[in-house]
Design an enzyme around this catalytic site. Structure first.
Site, PDB file in Angstrom:
ATOM      1  CG  LEU A   1       6.781  14.595  41.585  1.00 52.83           C
ATOM      2  CD1 LEU A   1       7.854  15.939  41.474  1.00 52.83           C
ATOM      3  CD2 LEU A   1       8.237  13.440  42.303  1.00 52.83           C
ATOM      4  CG  ASP A   2       1.567  18.041  40.545  1.00 50.29           C
ATOM      5  OD1 ASP A   2       0.838  18.411  42.136  1.00 50.29           O
ATOM      6  OD2 ASP A   2       1.676  19.163  40.927  1.00 50.29           O
ATOM      7  CB  ALA A   3      -0.703  12.122  38.246  1.00 48.47           C
TER       8      ALA A   3
ATOM      9  CB  SER B   1       6.104  16.541  37.851  1.00 47.70           C
ATOM     10  OG  SER B   1       5.345  17.345  37.639  1.00 47.70           O
TER      11      SER B   1
END
Length: 179
Positions: free
Chosen positions: A43-45, A47
Site C-alpha cells: 500500500l503506497d505511502a 494511501s
C-alpha cells in the site's frame, strides 16, 4: 506446528509498507514490534488503510499474488462528481498505459464513509466538488486505483483500502493493529 499469524493493520498516510523508514516516510517498525511477521501486499505511502502481515510464507503469497484474485476494496475520495458513465467504465475495465484493467466493482458512496481525519488534510478546491466511490479490484498494478479514477476524469484525492478478501478495517483506528 502453530497456526499462521495474521495481523490486520490500519496504515496511516505517510507510512511505507516496510519496516524500515526512508526519507520523509515512516516505517512499520514505528507501529508494530512483532518479530517474524512480513507484509502481504503493498500500500503506497500516500494511501491509507488495511495492510495484512503474516508469519506464513504461503499465506503471504496467497494474499499478495494477483493470480489468486483476492478482492481488494478501496474507498476513494475523488475530485469531481462520478456519473453513471464513469462508474460503468470502471466496472467494465479502463485502458491504462500498461493495458486494459480487469472488470471491477464500482459504486458511489453516498453518504460518504465515516472515516478519520487525514493528516495532512487533502487539498480541496472551492469550485470543484468531491465525492467518494467504492472500487473493488482483483489485480494489483502499481498505483492502479489512482490511475483508473484519473482515466475516467476523477483524480484521486484520498485512498483508503477497506478490505482484502474477508479481512476488513473494522475496529481499527489509524496506526493500530489486531491479530
Amino acid at each position: 506446528m502453530p497456526a499462521a499469524r495474521l495481523i490486520r493493520f490500519n496504515k496511516p498516510w505517510g507510512v511505507l509498507s516496510q519496516f524500515t523508514p526512508e526519507g520523509r516516510w515512516q516505517g512499520l517498525k514505528d507501529f508494530i514490534d512483532l518479530p517474524g511477521v512480513y507484509v502481504a501486499g503493498r500500500l503506497d505511502a500516500d494511501s491509507e488503510g488495511l495492510l495484512l502481515l503474516t508469519d506464513d510464507g504461503k499465506l503471504q503469497a496467497h494474499i499478495a499474488d494477483p493470480r489468486f484474485k483476492m478482492e481488494k476494496v478501496y474507498w476513494v475520495q475523488v475530485e469531481g462528481t462520478p456519473d453513471e458513465v464513469a462508474l460503468a467504465a470502471l466496472c467494465s475495465g479502463v485502458q491504462l498505459n500498461d493495458g486494459l484493467t480487469r472488470p471491477a466493482r464500482a459504486r458511489r458512496l453516498d453518504p460518504p464513509p465515516d472515516v478519520w481525519a487525514r493528516q495532512p488534510p487533502i487539498r480541496e478546491r472551492k469550485n470543484i466538488p468531491t465525492a467518494w466511490i467504492e472500487l473493488a479490484i482483483r489485480e494489483g498494478r502499481n498505483r492502479q486505483v489512482r490511475r483508473m479514477t484519473a482515466a475516467v476524469g476523477l483524480p484521486t484525492l484520498r485512498l483508503i483500502r477497506a478490505a482484502i478478501g474477508p479481512h476488513t478495517l473494522d475496529g481499527l483506528a489509524p496506526g493500530s493493529w489486531a491479530g
